[in-house]
Design an enzyme around this catalytic site. Structure first.
Site, PDB file in Angstrom:
ATOM      1  N   GLU A 111      50.963 -31.201 -31.113  1.00  0.00           N
ATOM      2  CA  GLU A 111      51.394 -31.468 -29.840  1.00  0.00           C
ATOM      3  C   GLU A 111      52.919 -31.138 -30.112  1.00  0.00           C
ATOM      4  O   GLU A 111      53.757 -32.081 -30.258  1.00  0.00           O
ATOM      5  CB  GLU A 111      51.127 -32.708 -29.359  1.00  0.00           C
ATOM      6  CG  GLU A 111      51.641 -32.656 -27.940  1.00  0.00           C
ATOM      7  CD  GLU A 111      52.900 -33.668 -27.818  1.00  0.00           C
ATOM      8  OE1 GLU A 111      53.313 -33.995 -26.701  1.00  0.00           O
ATOM      9  OE2 GLU A 111      53.667 -34.208 -28.603  1.00  0.00           O
ATOM     10  N   ASP A 134      50.818 -36.147 -32.416  1.00  0.00           N
ATOM     11  CA  ASP A 134      52.026 -36.285 -31.421  1.00  0.00           C
ATOM     12  C   ASP A 134      53.242 -35.944 -32.081  1.00  0.00           C
ATOM     13  O   ASP A 134      53.611 -36.110 -33.345  1.00  0.00           O
ATOM     14  CB  ASP A 134      52.099 -37.798 -31.166  1.00  0.00           C
ATOM     15  CG  ASP A 134      53.061 -38.048 -29.837  1.00  0.00           C
ATOM     16  OD1 ASP A 134      52.637 -37.825 -28.788  1.00  0.00           O
ATOM     17  OD2 ASP A 134      54.200 -38.665 -30.365  1.00  0.00           O
TER      18      ASP A 134
END
Lengths: 687, 687
Positions: free
Chosen positions: B434, B405
């Protein structure tokens, strides 16, 4: 924890043991992903010209949203400390700054970047709106400012301390007004003070110091004229001399050239001497090829007695200089069989079992009158030192430009060493590589140090070929190290385009060379006089080439292109747009026989648009696309296109413009764009 | 003579003192100008897959006309010696060879080249015609062969000595026949023997050992399905569990996915917990965002009790594996305010003067429920070690794929270190970055070690945008290190294209993702069921997003796209052309709403042509340009285009082909090209 990377891997990454390159720690969050320009990762220098701004870009960023500061660092290679120039963000994580090398020589540059706590805080502060947030942020800022004060001294320190104290006090006071608190926090004068004392503990420096060579301007912009001094006599059949060349200097200077290049001027071998038209046997009066260097009278440091003495040569250099002309000498590192080196240093040549040396070849060409050196010989150090001493000798005589014959048939490490050494002592020396060979080899020679390079121009004739090739030359990676020097002809190359002898071809190829490239040259007398007969059908050799015999040139021929050449070279000299290769862009024109392109000076003030009719037989016309905005004219405004060749002036408006060129008069336009000055009450006036 | 280059300059050039890099001498005439592929001069590894041939090219040449030999050198990074593979010249001074990494892990490769006296002699010998030249050349060759014999041992030595002696004797004999002398000199069997004992004294090795990471195949070809386990309960309103996910495995596997990715499965903070639709206040029953990691029950190594136990998780991994599915976990290095780290390691956070921590932001998004770590803190070593131990923990539990993330908001050196360390011990681990941020930052993360990267696909919607972006992804420098993983939707991104809910958009975007990229994924339940309502007009957030609340999904909905998705994924799996990114090329089609492209397997046997109608409202048709030769079919021959989506088969011939797509049925063709086999006596048969 062991480092997972091989010791030989280019550059150690963040270490597996949490130790990092440059002794940095894991807290170094700024990233420098690239510094440009850069040739082969810094293995070779970028080439620029003294005084010319060098635009350096760095790709820098950090994680998250903190603010970076990035500085360009540059120095002369032999200086101790770097000078720093702040780099400005252009967007997309690209930062830019410029520096101008103040003198000729070698430089290095790199970049340094750091996450700047003060700027990060300031950037966050500008976004804060909520009063509580502003108060807290101001307190955080007071700490950063106090830290900057601790790094400062004297008046700066006092001022920063005052600012920190005040900011903290106002932030802490519930009565204070948030708008004025924010204004105090964002005070620009104070900020400038804090920026002078940054926290660079976590700075990262790009690990490579990128090299750059600053040449003199002639390396980038030069106009060459080649002649054989031995054909310079006004008396047909007489061997020309340096004194005869002196007599030609005014005419050559009047044509606008600045470099006068001679094939080798040394004694010519008698063994295996070639006769006219490359005959294997020479007659008693034959003069041989100047590239078959060396005979009883001497070798590479000697002058062919028929041309004159060393004294005559030095006098010629002086006279030429008085006319704005520099003499360029040919460096051909090879020997006639009777060159003194062959006896003195037989170990520099490769002897075969039958006691012979295989003559030089550059397939399909055979040079039966020439021995190549063996660059791999045991005494390569002795050979190299002697060859470099040849350069030193002529530099001592005052020569600063060398055209190097077939450098691609000599060992590459030699050139890097020899050119590097010469330019360390004499940074004003210019080397032109005459390597007509495969692209990667030509590029390597340029990387190794050659200041300029011959090109494939001679064999690029159609619109498509010219567009592709010059787009590559002006925008490919070579733009940083490969300086094209384009020649419509040389004593070795009479392209078949010329064989019919149409003046339109001579004129169009000259205009192309002179306006497509900042460096160009012609093999002069043959070009002005449209010499065009090949030795045989399909041959690229001149019939009765000066390479093997004396020639006599009729400079009074009324058909001489000399006045046309003079006009073109004057346009070149007077228009800075034509002094650089980088700004070239081709323009759309709906006729495959018409080629159009624009160039502009670095400051954009001078724009030249050239249109050439490539068809020597027929008038060609077409619509040329040129958006006014692209040449600094407001859309809708009219502008004047002043054809510097014909003197005609045209008013253009809009994006598309009709052009028509008759090859039987002049097959080209060289327009300078003149923008309208004044207003409707004045007469139109274009500058 | 002093070295003119700074010691820090990238790589020392040929030395000014005639001493050279690598201790080589001036007699090293072979040049290696480049070895490719190469990422940032070898600073970062090239990415490939185990067993897949790595095509390495070297740009090599020498001065003059001598012949080079070039070898590719490669080894596992921790092995001692290089293996060598002869490189073959492709022309233009480019040499090529391949090697296949036999197992996962890190490798290095480079090239070595030398001017080969034997091959140079042999090449010259082939050109010799004159009898005297042949005799002299044969004698020269005998010396080279004798030298090879001296380098050989045993039978090779004896044979080479015999050859040398015979060649010399025949050459010396005036009676000998020149044709047979030349034949003996050029004997291929003897030559092969001589080649085994080359003279490598003057070999040059490329100074950089270029690193390469060999991943498992899933790093290059994977099909991801994202779901929130807490919404997996069949009972509306009930908190889903790992057991509930088990029940979904057969359906997900039947849709053809091979990676099942969960948002964080850890305890969720109670302080600052968000309510539905990102409300700042949570109600008592609200479940909060899974990315607000950590509470009294534990942090990054713990499991939210409502989902199940560690035992349940391990069981789920096993069951998933039995269905051909790998579980990918989310790595979000950040903390809820009540994460145990906050109390145990307050020094890992940046405290403000008021005793608060500034919550995380990724402008314009604000994460009021999340504290970021301070990667610059004093105890960065402790922080890094702890974060890596989180990865180690889940690897210990059996997880081998992580979706990370917002890695761009954490320090870059951390990722290079952590991923490098993890992959050294577990080369099968795959990391997906990401990072929806600026291009250079995304590329840097890929260089640092991320196996796959999210892309801008979601925001590339028109034909022009898709063509430009995927041309860049499949041919730009990133092809060697940046593996795109494209997602039509994520829990964070519901592109406005979907807001009207047309199934044609969901189908076309799925086909684009699945056929343009070898790695793709969907945020599953929402996608199959065409969930399309945004939180507000123009918002890219889902209304009632699972990020903040439980959802219940009706998998029995007859409008579900599950069967369509299954068909597309089956086509992907069965057609190797779709397992690589590199071969993508766009095809001309004369309609801006139709996008067409071809991909082929590395051996060329499998060719897929995809055509997508980008207009969800209207039938679109056009002429598609596909030359038969470009798909391995003879010009003029017919071939079959088998639409694997509809099952329809079309016979095409010639270069232009009519295509028509109705978005109200299926907005795409995925053709496999079937070439005709058999002859006119058979029925047509296409394979």
């Amino acid at each position: 924890m062991k480092n997972i990377f091989s010791a030989k891997t280019a550059s150690p990454p963040a270490g597996a043991d949490m130790e990092f390159a440059n002794g940095a720690s894991g807290t170094v969050r700024a990233v420098i992903d690239a510094v440009l320009p850069c040739v082969d990762g810094g293995r070779f220098p970028v080439k620029r010209v003294v005084g010319e701004p060098v635009r350096v870009r760095a790709h820098c960023f950090t994680d998250g949203h903190d603010v970076l500061r990035v500085q360009l660092c540059w120095r002369a290679h032999d200086q101790a400390g770097f000078r720093e120039v702040p780099m400005k963000p252009l967007g997309n994580d690209v930062w830019e700054a410029r520096f101008s090398p103040p003198s000729m020589g070698r430089y290095v540059y790199t970049a340094v970047a750091w996450v700047d706590p003060f700027e990060s805080w300031r950037s966050e502060m500008t976004r804060r709106v909520d009063p509580d947030d502003v108060r807290i942020a101001a307190q955080v800022g007071a700490l950063e400012i106090a830290a900057a004060a601790a790094r400062a001294e004297g008046a700066d320190r006092v001022a920063l301390q005052r600012w920190a104290t005040e900011l903290d006090a106002v932030a802490a006071s519930p009565a204070s007004d948030v708008v004025s608190l924010k204004a105090l926090a964002l005070d620009e004068e104070y900020a400038e003070l804090a920026r002078r004392h940054p926290d660079r503990r976590h700075a990262v420096r790009h690990p490579v110091e990128l090299p750059l060579v600053a040449d003199r301007e002639r390396a980038r912009f030069s106009t060459w004229y080649e002649l054989f001094p031995r054909s310079a006599s006004p008396v047909p059949g007489a061997h020309g001399t340096f004194r005869d060349v002196e007599a030609r200097l005014p005419a050559i200077a009047a044509m606008g050239f600045d470099v006068l290049y001679f094939p080798p001027i040394h004694p010519i071998g008698r063994e295996q001497r070639k006769g006219p038209n490359n005959a294997l046997e020479a007659g008693p009066g034959d003069v041989g090829s100047p590239w078959a260097i060396g005979a009883a009278e001497g070798g590479h440091k000697s002058i062919l007695p028929a041309l004159g003495s060393a004294e005559d040569f030095r006098r010629l250099l002086d006279r030429a200089a008085a006319h704005g002309l520099e003499i360029a000498l040919d460096i051909a590192f090879q020997c006639a069989p009777d060159h003194p080196y062959v006896k003195a240093h037989p170990d520099w040549f490769r002897w075969r079992p039958d006691g012979s040396v295989q003559y030089a070849e550059n397939p399909p060409k055979k040079y039966q009158d020439i021995y190549p050196f063996n660059f791999e010989c045991e005494d390569w150090r002795g050979l190299w030192a002697e060859l470099k001493s040849v350069l030193d000798h002529w530099i001592g005589e005052g020569v600063r430009i060398f055209r190097v014959d077939n450098p691609h048939t000599k060992a590459f490490p030699f050139w890097e060493w020899a050119i590097g050494e010469v330019k360390r002592a004499h940074p004003d020396v210019i080397f032109l590589a005459e390597a007509f060979t495969r692209p990667k080899v030509m590029h390597r020679l340029a990387k190794l140090g050659f200041s300029q390079s011959y090109t494939y121009f001679t064999w690029r004739n159609t619109k498509k070929e010219l567009q592709e090739y010059f787009t590559e030359l002006s925008s490919g990676p070579g733009i940083d190290y490969f300086r094209p020097n384009v020649w419509p002809n040389t004593p070795d190359i009479l392209h078949e385009q010329f064989h019919a002898g149409e003046p339109a071809v001579f004129m169009s190829r000259l205009v192309l060379a002179a306006t497509l490239a900042a460096n160009y040259g012609i093999y002069g007398p043959a070009y002005e006089l449209c010499e065009h007969l090949p030795r045989g059908p399909g041959s690229e050799e001149y019939l009765d080439s000066e390479k093997y015999q004396l020639r006599h040139w009729n400079h009074d021929d009324p058909a001489s292109l000399a006045p046309f050449i003079a006009r073109v070279n004057r346009i070149r000299r007077e228009n800075p747009a034509l002094h650089w290769d980088r700004s070239l862009r081709f323009l759309h024109i709906d006729n495959d026989q018409l080629l159009a392109y624009a160039k502009e000076s670095p400051d954009g003030s001078n724009v030249i648009v050239t249109v050439v009719n490539l068809d020597p037989h027929n008038t060609q016309s077409g619509w040329l696309g040129l958006e006014p905005a692209s040449v600094g004219v407001a859309a809708g405004a009219s502008f004047q296109m002043h054809d510097l060749l014909s003197g005609q002036r045209f008013i253009w408006q809009g994006d598309w413009h009709y052009v028509r060129l008759d090859p039987h008069s002049v097959p080209a336009h060289i327009f300078v764009v003149r923008r309208r000055h004044g207003d409707e009450r004045d007469f139109d006036y274009f500058l």
